[in-house]
Motif scaffolding. Sequence first.
Motif, PDB file in Angstrom:
ATOM      1  N   GLY A  19     -13.836 -52.032  24.079  1.00 38.89           N
ATOM      2  CA  GLY A  19     -14.169 -52.364  22.700  1.00 38.89           C
ATOM      3  C   GLY A  19     -14.293 -51.514  21.693  1.00 38.89           C
ATOM      4  N   SER A  20     -14.334 -50.050  22.019  1.00 36.82           N
ATOM      5  CA  SER A  20     -14.661 -49.154  21.000  1.00 36.82           C
ATOM      6  C   SER A  20     -13.648 -48.993  20.087  1.00 36.82           C
ATOM      7  CB  SER A  20     -15.085 -47.741  21.620  1.00 36.82           C
ATOM      8  OG  SER A  20     -13.799 -47.199  22.491  1.00 36.82           O
ATOM      9  N   ALA A  21     -12.360 -49.169  20.534  1.00 32.19           N
ATOM     10  CA  ALA A  21     -11.201 -49.080  19.665  1.00 32.19           C
ATOM     11  C   ALA A  21     -11.457 -50.040  18.307  1.00 32.19           C
ATOM     12  CB  ALA A  21      -9.993 -48.775  20.199  1.00 32.19           C
ATOM     13  N   THR A  22     -11.723 -51.200  18.941  1.00 34.74           N
ATOM     14  CA  THR A  22     -11.840 -52.433  17.993  1.00 34.74           C
ATOM     15  C   THR A  22     -12.989 -52.315  17.124  1.00 34.74           C
ATOM     16  OG1 THR A  22     -11.025 -53.757  19.949  1.00 34.74           O
ATOM     17  CG2 THR A  22     -12.131 -54.910  18.023  1.00 34.74           C
ATOM     18  N   ALA A  23     -13.890 -51.844  17.365  1.00 35.63           N
ATOM     19  CA  ALA A  23     -15.153 -51.479  16.736  1.00 35.63           C
ATOM     20  C   ALA A  23     -14.613 -50.370  15.506  1.00 35.63           C
ATOM     21  CB  ALA A  23     -16.469 -50.824  17.397  1.00 35.63           C
ATOM     22  N   GLU A  24     -13.973 -49.350  16.000  1.00 42.24           N
ATOM     23  CA  GLU A  24     -13.510 -48.090  14.939  1.00 42.24           C
ATOM     24  C   GLU A  24     -12.555 -49.055  14.075  1.00 42.24           C
ATOM     25  OE1 GLU A  24     -11.948 -45.518  17.602  1.00 42.24           O
ATOM     26  OE2 GLU A  24     -13.786 -44.904  18.396  1.00 42.24           O
ATOM     27  N   TYR A  25     -11.821 -49.811  14.522  1.00 38.60           N
ATOM     28  CA  TYR A  25     -10.988 -50.551  13.396  1.00 38.60           C
ATOM     29  C   TYR A  25     -11.776 -51.577  12.508  1.00 38.60           C
ATOM     30  CZ  TYR A  25      -6.786 -49.226  16.079  1.00 38.60           C
ATOM     31  OH  TYR A  25      -5.528 -48.528  16.527  1.00 38.60           O
ATOM     32  N   VAL A  26     -12.894 -52.178  12.952  1.00 33.34           N
ATOM     33  CA  VAL A  26     -13.637 -52.817  12.184  1.00 33.34           C
ATOM     34  C   VAL A  26     -14.258 -52.039  11.167  1.00 33.34           C
ATOM     35  CG1 VAL A  26     -15.755 -54.464  12.067  1.00 33.34           C
ATOM     36  CG2 VAL A  26     -13.966 -54.649  13.933  1.00 33.34           C
ATOM     37  N   VAL A  27     -14.879 -50.953  11.627  1.00 33.26           N
ATOM     38  CA  VAL A  27     -15.599 -50.200  10.547  1.00 33.26           C
ATOM     39  C   VAL A  27     -14.557 -49.523   9.464  1.00 33.26           C
ATOM     40  CG1 VAL A  27     -16.752 -47.843  10.149  1.00 33.26           C
ATOM     41  CG2 VAL A  27     -17.359 -49.369  12.267  1.00 33.26           C
ATOM     42  N   ALA A  28     -13.194 -48.911   9.821  1.00 38.40           N
ATOM     43  CA  ALA A  28     -12.423 -48.602   9.086  1.00 38.40           C
ATOM     44  C   ALA A  28     -11.876 -49.645   8.020  1.00 38.40           C
ATOM     45  CB  ALA A  28     -11.101 -48.207   9.654  1.00 38.40           C
ATOM     46  N   THR A  29     -11.621 -51.010   8.652  1.00 43.34           N
ATOM     47  CA  THR A  29     -11.276 -52.119   7.692  1.00 43.34           C
ATOM     48  C   THR A  29     -12.176 -52.444   6.834  1.00 43.34           C
ATOM     49  OG1 THR A  29      -9.976 -53.089   9.521  1.00 43.34           O
ATOM     50  CG2 THR A  29     -10.591 -54.574   7.687  1.00 43.34           C
ATOM     51  N   MET A  30     -13.612 -52.452   7.191  1.00 48.87           N
ATOM     52  CA  MET A  30     -14.841 -52.841   6.137  1.00 48.87           C
ATOM     53  C   MET A  30     -14.741 -51.562   5.099  1.00 48.87           C
ATOM     54  SD  MET A  30     -15.746 -55.761   7.140  1.00 48.87           S
ATOM     55  CE  MET A  30     -16.956 -55.733   5.827  1.00 48.87           C
ATOM     56  N   ALA A  31     -14.682 -50.362   5.610  1.00 51.33           N
ATOM     57  CA  ALA A  31     -14.710 -49.303   4.469  1.00 51.33           C
ATOM     58  C   ALA A  31     -13.539 -49.593   3.439  1.00 51.33           C
ATOM     59  CB  ALA A  31     -14.340 -47.879   5.090  1.00 51.33           C
ATOM     60  N   ALA A  32     -12.382 -50.013   4.139  1.00 46.64           N
ATOM     61  CA  ALA A  32     -11.273 -50.186   3.082  1.00 46.64           C
ATOM     62  C   ALA A  32     -11.486 -51.427   1.975  1.00 46.64           C
ATOM     63  CB  ALA A  32      -9.982 -50.256   4.175  1.00 46.64           C
ATOM     64  N   VAL A  33     -11.935 -52.223   2.583  1.00 48.93           N
ATOM     65  CA  VAL A  33     -12.299 -53.625   1.913  1.00 48.93           C
ATOM     66  C   VAL A  33     -13.423 -53.223   0.861  1.00 48.93           C
ATOM     67  CG1 VAL A  33     -13.565 -55.836   1.906  1.00 48.93           C
ATOM     68  CG2 VAL A  33     -11.680 -55.242   3.546  1.00 48.93           C
ATOM     69  N   GLY A  34     -14.326 -52.452   1.072  1.00 50.65           N
ATOM     70  CA  GLY A  34     -15.281 -52.065   0.232  1.00 50.65           C
ATOM     71  C   GLY A  34     -14.734 -51.353  -0.862  1.00 50.65           C
ATOM     72  N   PHE A  35     -14.056 -50.261  -0.536  1.00 49.22           N
ATOM     73  CA  PHE A  35     -13.346 -49.424  -1.613  1.00 49.22           C
ATOM     74  C   PHE A  35     -12.392 -50.370  -2.431  1.00 49.22           C
ATOM     75  CE2 PHE A  35     -10.030 -46.404  -2.742  1.00 49.22           C
ATOM     76  CZ  PHE A  35     -10.657 -45.568  -3.602  1.00 49.22           C
ATOM     77  N   ALA A  36     -11.622 -51.137  -1.967  1.00 46.86           N
ATOM     78  CA  ALA A  36     -10.659 -52.011  -2.474  1.00 46.86           C
ATOM     79  C   ALA A  36     -11.525 -52.945  -3.691  1.00 46.86           C
ATOM     80  CB  ALA A  36     -10.053 -52.958  -1.639  1.00 46.86           C
ATOM     81  N   GLY A  37     -12.746 -53.294  -3.066  1.00 44.44           N
ATOM     82  CA  GLY A  37     -13.802 -54.242  -4.004  1.00 44.44           C
ATOM     83  C   GLY A  37     -14.189 -53.371  -5.357  1.00 44.44           C
ATOM     84  N   LEU A  38     -14.612 -51.995  -4.833  1.00 46.37           N
ATOM     85  CA  LEU A  38     -15.038 -51.249  -6.020  1.00 46.37           C
ATOM     86  C   LEU A  38     -14.110 -51.053  -6.891  1.00 46.37           C
ATOM     87  CD1 LEU A  38     -17.352 -49.399  -6.926  1.00 46.37           C
ATOM     88  CD2 LEU A  38     -16.539 -47.657  -5.598  1.00 46.37           C
ATOM     89  N   LEU A  39     -12.548 -50.552  -6.502  1.00 49.27           N
ATOM     90  CA  LEU A  39     -11.556 -50.412  -7.634  1.00 49.27           C
ATOM     91  C   LEU A  39     -11.499 -51.735  -8.238  1.00 49.27           C
ATOM     92  CD1 LEU A  39      -9.126 -48.534  -5.430  1.00 49.27           C
ATOM     93  CD2 LEU A  39     -10.531 -47.879  -7.285  1.00 49.27           C
ATOM     94  N   VAL A  40     -11.596 -52.832  -7.683  1.00 46.73           N
ATOM     95  CA  VAL A  40     -11.367 -53.917  -8.684  1.00 46.73           C
ATOM     96  C   VAL A  40     -12.329 -54.097  -9.736  1.00 46.73           C
ATOM     97  CG1 VAL A  40     -11.399 -56.572  -8.569  1.00 46.73           C
ATOM     98  CG2 VAL A  40     -10.109 -55.570  -6.802  1.00 46.73           C
ATOM     99  N   ILE A  41     -13.592 -53.901  -9.272  1.00 48.95           N
ATOM    100  CA  ILE A  41     -14.572 -53.937 -10.337  1.00 48.95           C
ATOM    101  C   ILE A  41     -14.612 -52.994 -11.600  1.00 48.95           C
ATOM    102  CG2 ILE A  41     -17.027 -53.486 -10.612  1.00 48.95           C
ATOM    103  CD1 ILE A  41     -17.619 -54.741  -7.939  1.00 48.95           C
ATOM    104  N   ILE A  42     -13.876 -51.870 -11.057  1.00 44.69           N
ATOM    105  CA  ILE A  42     -13.705 -50.695 -12.064  1.00 44.69           C
ATOM    106  C   ILE A  42     -12.573 -51.052 -13.114  1.00 44.69           C
ATOM    107  CG2 ILE A  42     -13.109 -48.199 -12.282  1.00 44.69           C
ATOM    108  CD1 ILE A  42     -14.604 -47.737 -10.022  1.00 44.69           C
ATOM    109  N   LEU A  43     -11.688 -51.319 -12.311  1.00 45.00           N
ATOM    110  CA  LEU A  43     -10.305 -51.839 -12.880  1.00 45.00           C
ATOM    111  C   LEU A  43     -10.475 -52.771 -13.946  1.00 45.00           C
ATOM    112  CD1 LEU A  43      -7.411 -51.053 -10.510  1.00 45.00           C
ATOM    113  CD2 LEU A  43      -8.417 -49.413 -12.587  1.00 45.00           C
TER     114      LEU A  43
END
Length: 64
Positions: A19-43
């Motif tokens: 399950g370690s690879a799955t956890a890494e994917y979850v962390v990377a996905t959450m970081a991407a979602v957070g970054f996308a949300g920040l971009l939406v707020i800025i734009l």
Amino acid sequence: MNRIRTAWARARGVAGDAGSATAEYVVATMAAVGFAGLLVIILKGDEVRTMLTDLVHRALSVGG
């Protein structure tokens, strides 16, 4: 007794990495979602929208 220890050590080694690879994917996905949300707020801001609109108008009017 030695076989039990060996089997237990193998089970712990496999289960430790499971399950370690799955956890890494979850962390990377959450970081991407957070970054996308920040971009939406800025734009969505008026200042950024105005700057981008002006940039596009200047880029399209250079050749004219």
